[in-house]
Write a protein that holds these residues in place. Structure first.
Motif, PDB file in Angstrom:
ATOM      1  N   MET A 276      14.447   1.295  25.226  1.00  0.00           N
ATOM      2  CA  MET A 276      14.513   2.216  24.888  1.00  0.00           C
ATOM      3  C   MET A 276      15.392   2.468  24.006  1.00  0.00           C
ATOM      4  SD  MET A 276      16.939   5.735  26.261  1.00  0.00           S
ATOM      5  CE  MET A 276      16.244   5.527  27.447  1.00  0.00           C
ATOM      6  N   HIS A 277      15.228   3.390  22.894  1.00  0.00           N
ATOM      7  CA  HIS A 277      15.582   3.391  20.700  1.00  0.00           C
ATOM      8  C   HIS A 277      15.567   4.579  20.649  1.00  0.00           C
ATOM      9  CE1 HIS A 277      10.968   2.818  21.103  1.00  0.00           C
ATOM     10  NE2 HIS A 277      11.236   2.710  20.159  1.00  0.00           N
ATOM     11  N   GLY A 278      15.602   4.672  19.163  1.00  0.00           N
ATOM     12  CA  GLY A 278      16.323   5.794  18.521  1.00  0.00           C
ATOM     13  C   GLY A 278      16.586   5.395  17.375  1.00  0.00           C
ATOM     14  N   ALA A 279      16.876   5.965  16.070  1.00  0.00           N
ATOM     15  CA  ALA A 279      16.825   6.020  14.735  1.00  0.00           C
ATOM     16  C   ALA A 279      17.094   6.478  13.759  1.00  0.00           C
ATOM     17  CB  ALA A 279      15.756   4.811  14.122  1.00  0.00           C
ATOM     18  N   PHE A 280      17.816   6.499  12.855  1.00  0.00           N
ATOM     19  CA  PHE A 280      18.398   7.544  11.809  1.00  0.00           C
ATOM     20  C   PHE A 280      18.694   7.160  11.174  1.00  0.00           C
ATOM     21  CE2 PHE A 280      22.254   5.956  14.224  1.00  0.00           C
ATOM     22  CZ  PHE A 280      22.937   5.627  12.532  1.00  0.00           C
ATOM     23  N   THR A 281      18.433   7.827   8.965  1.00  0.00           N
ATOM     24  CA  THR A 281      18.453   6.970   8.125  1.00  0.00           C
ATOM     25  C   THR A 281      19.854   7.398   7.309  1.00  0.00           C
ATOM     26  OG1 THR A 281      17.099   9.582   7.312  1.00  0.00           O
ATOM     27  CG2 THR A 281      16.185   7.354   7.426  1.00  0.00           C
ATOM     28  N   SER A 282      20.354   6.942   6.693  1.00  0.00           N
ATOM     29  CA  SER A 282      21.405   6.812   6.234  1.00  0.00           C
ATOM     30  C   SER A 282      20.802   7.615   5.022  1.00  0.00           C
ATOM     31  CB  SER A 282      22.411   5.751   5.806  1.00  0.00           C
ATOM     32  OG  SER A 282      21.243   4.797   4.727  1.00  0.00           O
ATOM     33  N   ASP A 283      21.872   7.455   4.058  1.00  0.00           N
ATOM     34  CA  ASP A 283      21.652   8.769   2.172  1.00  0.00           C
ATOM     35  C   ASP A 283      19.962   8.288   1.587  1.00  0.00           C
ATOM     36  OD1 ASP A 283      22.487   6.329   1.392  1.00  0.00           O
ATOM     37  OD2 ASP A 283      23.715   6.418   0.167  1.00  0.00           O
ATOM     38  N   THR A 284      19.276   7.629   2.488  1.00  0.00           N
ATOM     39  CA  THR A 284      18.442   6.890   1.387  1.00  0.00           C
ATOM     40  C   THR A 284      17.291   7.221   2.012  1.00  0.00           C
ATOM     41  OG1 THR A 284      18.109   4.999   1.720  1.00  0.00           O
ATOM     42  CG2 THR A 284      19.178   5.266  -0.107  1.00  0.00           C
ATOM     43  N   SER A 285      16.288   7.644   1.608  1.00  0.00           N
ATOM     44  CA  SER A 285      14.395   7.665   2.160  1.00  0.00           C
ATOM     45  C   SER A 285      14.381   6.369   3.302  1.00  0.00           C
ATOM     46  CB  SER A 285      13.546   8.315   1.784  1.00  0.00           C
ATOM     47  OG  SER A 285      14.143   9.661   0.938  1.00  0.00           O
ATOM     48  N   SER A 286      13.276   6.334   4.098  1.00  0.00           N
ATOM     49  CA  SER A 286      12.986   5.419   5.081  1.00  0.00           C
ATOM     50  C   SER A 286      11.343   5.287   5.087  1.00  0.00           C
ATOM     51  CB  SER A 286      13.895   5.300   6.076  1.00  0.00           C
ATOM     52  OG  SER A 286      13.551   4.528   6.818  1.00  0.00           O
ATOM     53  N   VAL A 287      11.172   4.345   4.622  1.00  0.00           N
ATOM     54  CA  VAL A 287       9.308   4.300   4.987  1.00  0.00           C
ATOM     55  C   VAL A 287       9.280   2.883   6.560  1.00  0.00           C
ATOM     56  CG1 VAL A 287       6.790   4.060   4.799  1.00  0.00           C
ATOM     57  CG2 VAL A 287       8.347   5.194   3.235  1.00  0.00           C
ATOM     58  N   HIS A 288       8.832   3.619   6.810  1.00  0.00           N
ATOM     59  CA  HIS A 288       8.913   1.418   8.171  1.00  0.00           C
ATOM     60  C   HIS A 288       7.133   2.356   8.987  1.00  0.00           C
ATOM     61  CE1 HIS A 288      10.417   3.651  11.476  1.00  0.00           C
ATOM     62  NE2 HIS A 288       9.426   3.365  12.519  1.00  0.00           N
ATOM     63  N   ILE A 289       6.736   0.618   9.132  1.00  0.00           N
ATOM     64  CA  ILE A 289       5.278   1.468   9.682  1.00  0.00           C
ATOM     65  C   ILE A 289       5.654   0.281  11.269  1.00  0.00           C
ATOM     66  CG2 ILE A 289       3.233   0.185   9.457  1.00  0.00           C
ATOM     67  CD1 ILE A 289       3.514   0.140   6.754  1.00  0.00           C
ATOM     68  N   THR A 290       4.978   0.881  11.515  1.00  0.00           N
ATOM     69  CA  THR A 290       5.257   0.587  13.376  1.00  0.00           C
ATOM     70  C   THR A 290       3.674  -0.432  13.718  1.00  0.00           C
ATOM     71  OG1 THR A 290       7.324   1.506  14.060  1.00  0.00           O
ATOM     72  CG2 THR A 290       5.869   0.777  15.909  1.00  0.00           C
ATOM     73  N   PHE A 291       3.593  -1.204  13.668  1.00  0.00           N
ATOM     74  CA  PHE A 291       2.082  -2.636  14.778  1.00  0.00           C
ATOM     75  C   PHE A 291       2.186  -1.983  16.182  1.00  0.00           C
ATOM     76  CE2 PHE A 291       3.229  -3.725  10.170  1.00  0.00           C
ATOM     77  CZ  PHE A 291       2.126  -3.621   9.921  1.00  0.00           C
TER      78      PHE A 291
ATOM     79  N   PRO B 197       0.463  -1.427  -0.444  1.00  0.00           N
ATOM     80  CA  PRO B 197      -0.190  -0.240  -0.335  1.00  0.00           C
ATOM     81  C   PRO B 197       0.297   1.211  -0.431  1.00  0.00           C
ATOM     82  CG  PRO B 197      -0.052  -0.977   1.905  1.00  0.00           C
ATOM     83  CD  PRO B 197       0.394  -2.307   0.985  1.00  0.00           C
ATOM     84  N   LEU B 198       2.462   1.104  -0.329  1.00  0.00           N
ATOM     85  CA  LEU B 198       2.970   2.410  -0.415  1.00  0.00           C
ATOM     86  C   LEU B 198       1.966   3.452  -1.409  1.00  0.00           C
ATOM     87  CD1 LEU B 198       7.011   1.738  -0.801  1.00  0.00           C
ATOM     88  CD2 LEU B 198       5.727   2.922   1.098  1.00  0.00           C
ATOM     89  N   GLU B 199       1.543   2.940  -2.688  1.00  0.00           N
ATOM     90  CA  GLU B 199       1.516   4.414  -3.566  1.00  0.00           C
ATOM     91  C   GLU B 199      -0.192   4.797  -2.465  1.00  0.00           C
ATOM     92  OE1 GLU B 199       0.423   2.958  -7.428  1.00  0.00           O
ATOM     93  OE2 GLU B 199       2.682   2.506  -8.088  1.00  0.00           O
ATOM     94  N   ALA B 200      -0.891   4.235  -1.885  1.00  0.00           N
ATOM     95  CA  ALA B 200      -2.359   4.430  -1.954  1.00  0.00           C
ATOM     96  C   ALA B 200      -1.472   5.110  -0.308  1.00  0.00           C
ATOM     97  CB  ALA B 200      -2.875   3.151  -1.359  1.00  0.00           C
ATOM     98  N   LEU B 201      -0.934   5.001   0.805  1.00  0.00           N
ATOM     99  CA  LEU B 201      -0.334   5.980   1.528  1.00  0.00           C
ATOM    100  C   LEU B 201       0.358   7.365   1.406  1.00  0.00           C
ATOM    101  CD1 LEU B 201       0.782   6.622   4.210  1.00  0.00           C
ATOM    102  CD2 LEU B 201       3.095   5.818   3.780  1.00  0.00           C
ATOM    103  N   ASP B 202       0.835   7.019  -0.078  1.00  0.00           N
ATOM    104  CA  ASP B 202       0.548   8.585  -0.987  1.00  0.00           C
ATOM    105  C   ASP B 202      -0.368   9.261  -0.952  1.00  0.00           C
ATOM    106  OD1 ASP B 202       3.567   8.280  -1.063  1.00  0.00           O
ATOM    107  OD2 ASP B 202       3.904   7.962  -3.379  1.00  0.00           O
ATOM    108  N   ARG B 203      -1.115   8.505  -1.426  1.00  0.00           N
ATOM    109  CA  ARG B 203      -2.488   9.318  -2.132  1.00  0.00           C
ATOM    110  C   ARG B 203      -2.990   9.601  -0.170  1.00  0.00           C
ATOM    111  NH1 ARG B 203      -4.410   4.785  -4.114  1.00  0.00           N
ATOM    112  NH2 ARG B 203      -5.189   3.921  -2.696  1.00  0.00           N
ATOM    113  N   VAL B 204      -3.098   8.982  -0.191  1.00  0.00           N
ATOM    114  CA  VAL B 204      -3.908   9.934   1.323  1.00  0.00           C
ATOM    115  C   VAL B 204      -3.588  10.639   2.355  1.00  0.00           C
ATOM    116  CG1 VAL B 204      -5.721   7.375   1.616  1.00  0.00           C
ATOM    117  CG2 VAL B 204      -3.477   7.907   2.917  1.00  0.00           C
TER     118      VAL B 204
END
Length: 198
Positions: free
Chosen positions: A181-196, A18-25
């Motif tokens: 405890m956690h944290g996150a960062f991206t490298s030289d690319t965009s990122s999409v993650h879904i947390t359930f 559903p990545l395209e659907a995410l863009d759309r909404v």
């Protein structure tokens, strides 16, 4: 339980669809505050509404922020995308706990939320790009399996000692028990993650 999560593993193959659907909404303005929020330098703020007769989320500002290094999240994604709702119901049927989903969209070379813990168990599915996670096993005033009332406080909970890295690429799944405890960062690319969130 790692065995129960493993049972669900092949179901996450469908999360990327559903990545395209995410863009759309998002781009259509169908998602607004408080479900659409910008994340910048570890802080979260609602996307403002346009000044018009029929106010809508200011998508231009969202995109400008993204181009400048600010990510965003869509909370309660299962309310907007039937495909994600179906995955939530599947997890609920296996684990017998309510589940909701949030999407996190991050530009290259950016940090997400400041290091924190959550008061629910989480299954993180990397959908696009990659993300570097840091897991902090020790922090001040550590909460062991905190309940909903034990909210994270940056003043009381500061990570100490070394962290454990977890590098995630599209298709990878990470389980985070509540109170870790956690944290996150991206490298030289965009990122999409879904947390359930369970």
């Amino acid at each position: 339980d790692r065995g129960e999560v493993a049972v669900l593993g092949d179901q996450f193959d469908h999360v990327a669809a559903p990545l395209e659907a995410l863009d759309r909404v998002v781009l259509s303005g169908a998602v607004g505050p408080p479900d659409l929020q910008q994340i910048s330098n570890g802080a979260v703020r609602d996307i403002p509404l346009t000044a018009s007769v029929a106010p809508a989320p200011d998508i231009d500002q969202l995109l400008e922020g993204f181009a400048s290094g600010a990510g965003f999240r869509v909370q309660n994604l299962d309310n907007y995308l039937p495909e994600i709702r179906e995955v939530c119901r599947l997890i609920e049927s296996e684990l017998r706990f309510p589940v909701r989903a949030n999407a996190y969209v991050s530009p290259p070379n950016s940090a997400g939320l400041a290091p924190h813990y959550d008061v629910c168990d989480e299954i993180v599915v990397q959908v696009l790009g990659e993300k570097n996670w840091q897991i902090y096993p020790d922090y001040t005033n550590q909460e062991i399996l905190p309940l909903a009332g034990a909210r994270f406080s940056p003043a009381r909970h500061r990570h100490c000692g070394p962290s454990s890295p977890a590098f995630m690429q599209a298709g990878d799944v990470l389980y985070l028990p509540r109170g870790v405890m956690h944290g996150a960062f991206t490298s030289d690319t965009s990122s999409v993650h879904i947390t359930f969130s369970i």
